[in-house]
Write an enzyme that holds these catalytic residues in place. Structure first.
Site, PDB file in Angstrom:
ATOM      1  N   ARG A  49      83.560 -10.910 -20.852  1.00  0.00           N
ATOM      2  CA  ARG A  49      84.892 -11.589 -20.153  1.00  0.00           C
ATOM      3  C   ARG A  49      84.502 -13.532 -20.558  1.00  0.00           C
ATOM      4  O   ARG A  49      83.229 -13.867 -19.922  1.00  0.00           O
ATOM      5  CB  ARG A  49      85.274 -11.892 -19.173  1.00  0.00           C
ATOM      6  CG  ARG A  49      86.428 -12.938 -18.660  1.00  0.00           C
ATOM      7  CD  ARG A  49      87.670 -12.386 -17.382  1.00  0.00           C
ATOM      8  NE  ARG A  49      87.842 -13.695 -16.737  1.00  0.00           N
ATOM      9  CZ  ARG A  49      87.466 -14.565 -15.793  1.00  0.00           C
ATOM     10  NH1 ARG A  49      85.758 -14.727 -15.472  1.00  0.00           N
ATOM     11  NH2 ARG A  49      88.122 -15.717 -15.484  1.00  0.00           N
ATOM     12  N   SER A  87      90.550 -15.770 -17.458  1.00  0.00           N
ATOM     13  CA  SER A  87      91.963 -15.021 -16.571  1.00  0.00           C
ATOM     14  C   SER A  87      93.206 -14.941 -16.843  1.00  0.00           C
ATOM     15  O   SER A  87      94.802 -14.846 -16.588  1.00  0.00           O
ATOM     16  CB  SER A  87      91.843 -15.114 -15.452  1.00  0.00           C
ATOM     17  OG  SER A  87      90.796 -16.248 -14.925  1.00  0.00           O
ATOM     18  N   LEU A  88      93.638 -16.826 -17.641  1.00  0.00           N
ATOM     19  CA  LEU A  88      93.812 -17.259 -17.561  1.00  0.00           C
ATOM     20  C   LEU A  88      94.975 -16.753 -18.077  1.00  0.00           C
ATOM     21  O   LEU A  88      96.466 -16.428 -18.423  1.00  0.00           O
ATOM     22  CB  LEU A  88      94.361 -18.324 -18.002  1.00  0.00           C
ATOM     23  CG  LEU A  88      93.879 -19.911 -16.667  1.00  0.00           C
ATOM     24  CD1 LEU A  88      93.448 -21.047 -16.920  1.00  0.00           C
ATOM     25  CD2 LEU A  88      94.927 -19.985 -16.040  1.00  0.00           C
ATOM     26  N   ARG A 124      78.635 -16.863 -19.568  1.00  0.00           N
ATOM     27  CA  ARG A 124      78.342 -16.251 -17.910  1.00  0.00           C
ATOM     28  C   ARG A 124      77.128 -14.797 -17.686  1.00  0.00           C
ATOM     29  O   ARG A 124      76.006 -15.140 -16.953  1.00  0.00           O
ATOM     30  CB  ARG A 124      79.276 -15.931 -17.352  1.00  0.00           C
ATOM     31  CG  ARG A 124      80.151 -16.967 -16.832  1.00  0.00           C
ATOM     32  CD  ARG A 124      81.182 -16.692 -16.487  1.00  0.00           C
ATOM     33  NE  ARG A 124      82.046 -17.826 -16.182  1.00  0.00           N
ATOM     34  CZ  ARG A 124      83.593 -17.943 -15.734  1.00  0.00           C
ATOM     35  NH1 ARG A 124      83.724 -16.411 -15.084  1.00  0.00           N
ATOM     36  NH2 ARG A 124      83.875 -18.988 -15.208  1.00  0.00           N
ATOM     37  N   HIS A 146      81.969 -10.801 -10.025  1.00  0.00           N
ATOM     38  CA  HIS A 146      83.563 -12.265 -10.009  1.00  0.00           C
ATOM     39  C   HIS A 146      84.399 -11.046 -10.516  1.00  0.00           C
ATOM     40  O   HIS A 146      85.632 -11.926  -9.788  1.00  0.00           O
ATOM     41  CB  HIS A 146      83.108 -13.543 -10.829  1.00  0.00           C
ATOM     42  CG  HIS A 146      83.784 -14.684 -11.159  1.00  0.00           C
ATOM     43  ND1 HIS A 146      84.671 -14.957  -9.912  1.00  0.00           N
ATOM     44  CD2 HIS A 146      84.285 -14.953 -12.222  1.00  0.00           C
ATOM     45  CE1 HIS A 146      85.401 -15.788 -10.665  1.00  0.00           C
ATOM     46  NE2 HIS A 146      85.798 -15.601 -11.926  1.00  0.00           N
ATOM     47  N   GLU A 189      94.566 -10.083 -13.004  1.00  0.00           N
ATOM     48  CA  GLU A 189      93.327  -9.525 -12.825  1.00  0.00           C
ATOM     49  C   GLU A 189      93.265  -8.294 -12.230  1.00  0.00           C
ATOM     50  O   GLU A 189      92.519  -7.317 -12.786  1.00  0.00           O
ATOM     51  CB  GLU A 189      92.638 -10.185 -12.007  1.00  0.00           C
ATOM     52  CG  GLU A 189      92.445 -11.515 -12.232  1.00  0.00           C
ATOM     53  CD  GLU A 189      91.510 -12.249 -11.476  1.00  0.00           C
ATOM     54  OE1 GLU A 189      90.222 -11.658 -10.743  1.00  0.00           O
ATOM     55  OE2 GLU A 189      90.511 -13.406 -11.304  1.00  0.00           O
ATOM     56  N   HIS A 219      79.291 -14.061 -11.805  1.00  0.00           N
ATOM     57  CA  HIS A 219      79.387 -15.444 -12.187  1.00  0.00           C
ATOM     58  C   HIS A 219      77.865 -16.175 -11.861  1.00  0.00           C
ATOM     59  O   HIS A 219      77.532 -15.802 -10.497  1.00  0.00           O
ATOM     60  CB  HIS A 219      80.442 -16.298 -11.204  1.00  0.00           C
ATOM     61  CG  HIS A 219      80.903 -17.594 -11.717  1.00  0.00           C
ATOM     62  ND1 HIS A 219      80.016 -18.282 -11.736  1.00  0.00           N
ATOM     63  CD2 HIS A 219      81.960 -18.630 -12.238  1.00  0.00           C
ATOM     64  CE1 HIS A 219      80.430 -19.785 -11.615  1.00  0.00           C
ATOM     65  NE2 HIS A 219      82.074 -19.658 -12.536  1.00  0.00           N
TER      66      HIS A 219
END
Length: 359
Positions: free
Chosen positions: A162, A167-168, A50, A117, A151, A6
């Site tokens: 990603r 992650s949702l 990111r 992250h 995760e 991140h």
């Protein structure tokens, strides 16, 4: 070997500053006050992916344009925003700045640095949430009654990289799918449970017993810090051949130290020292799997960027699809690596061809 960094963790604390700050108009600046992302992603600027932003930040730091007395971070600036907007849209971020950096973001920029992250890999699963293993020529044979989602799992929707908030997808889509699969599996089973093996608890009890009886061992905190520094230095945002090779040796040495960690507090109730020691056993396994796998993958792909696998017409973004379009499987027993093919055939849409990333 694929980890997302991140871009904006509070320097020295690691607490994440949401991308929403840059979405509201926050700007990353180097020690010259320059909005440097314009050089790396002229169109997306501070809102680039990111990994792009993280690599740009590390490049600025490595080239001497970092901020602070140690020139080891950059600044996230929202001082040009209306204070009322900050208090309405980003009140939690202002609080984080005050609590963890001693900085009021309304008045001065926040010190930030890329922070490890999210692991794109994990326990291999299919889209039903069933854990899968290579067996009888099938690279993804389901293990009956074994499920993973979130995760910890790798259904491979992230590939080698990603997007933020995905992650949702892991949690909601595959969490629901796993739950539905479990219900159907339970319905298909006999009412009576299978008897547990006589030695089912032996491994867990042996881990606890070692901590209970260990004397003259290594300190958990110091050993964890050594692991963290080794991973950051040898397997970070940028990866270098000699550093990865050295990292494999170093993480193996630290693994031996983890095997003899000692805790002074032997109390039985809510013993956080014991929890941290047990967690370190898990962390070193993930660290070793990451380092060994990254050292073996001699290309650049997604979040895995090696200095000796550079962008070229033959290898776009440093990718070697002929040899490395495959998943890495790491086995604790024997520290062994194996590979399995990437599923390039979606269920309901056309295959998306691999191509060069461009901003």
């Amino acid at each position: 070997e694929f980890w997302q960094f991140h871009p904006t963790g509070v320097a020295g604390a690691g607490v994440l500053i949401t991308e929403g700050v840059r979405g509201e108009g926050g700007i990353l600046r180097n020690s010259d006050g320059e909005r440097f992302m314009e050089r790396y992603a002229p169109n997306a600027k501070d809102l680039a992916s990111r990994d792009v932003v993280s690599r740009a930040m590390v490049t600025e730091i490595n080239e001497g344009r970092g901020c602070g007395p140690n020139k080891d971070h950059v600044m996230l600036d929202i001082t040009h925003l209306d204070p009322a907007t900050i208090m309405k849209r980003l009140p939690g971020i202002r609080e984080i700045g005050i609590q963890f950096a001693g900085v009021d973001a309304i008045k001065e920029p926040l010190p930030v640095v890329p922070t490890c992250h999210y692991q794109m890999g994990g326990i291999p699963t299919n889209y039903h949430g069933e854990v899968v293993v290579p067996k009888n020529g099938n690279p993804s044979e389901p293990v009956p009654g074994f499920y993973a989602a979130g995760e910890c799992a790798c259904a491979s929707v992230h590939g080698a990289n990603r997007l933020g908030t995905n992650s949702l997808l892991d949690l909601l889509v595959f969490g629901k799918s796993s739950g539905e699969s479990m219900v159907e599996f339970i319905k298909s089973q006999p009412a009576a449970h299978k008897p547990l093996p006589a030695n089912a608890a032996d491994y867990s009890l042996s881990r606890l017993n070692r901590l209970e009886t260990q004397t003259g061992g290594t300190a958990v905190g110091a050993t964890r810090l050594a692991m963290q520094r080794t991973m950051q230095a040898h397997c970070g945002v940028f990866r270098f051949k000699h550093m990865l090779e050295e990292g494999v040796s170093k993480i193996t040495e630290i693994e031996q130290q983890v095997a003899s960690t000692e805790i002074k507090d032997k109390s039985k109730v809510f013993n956080t020292a014991r929890l941290e020691a047990l967690e370190l056993d898990n962390l070193i396994e993930v660290a070793k799997a990451t380092m060994v796998s990254a050292n073996a993958r001699t290309e650049s792909r997604g979040a895995h960027v090696r200095d000796d696998a550079i962008d070229s017409p033959e290898f776009p973004d440093g990718r070697d699809d002929a040899n490395w379009l495959k998943h890495t499987l790491w086995y604790r027993e024997g520290n062994k690596l194996d590979y399995k093919p990437v599923n390039m055939t979606p269920l309901t849409v056309d295959t998306i061809a691999l191509k060069k990333r461009a901003y």
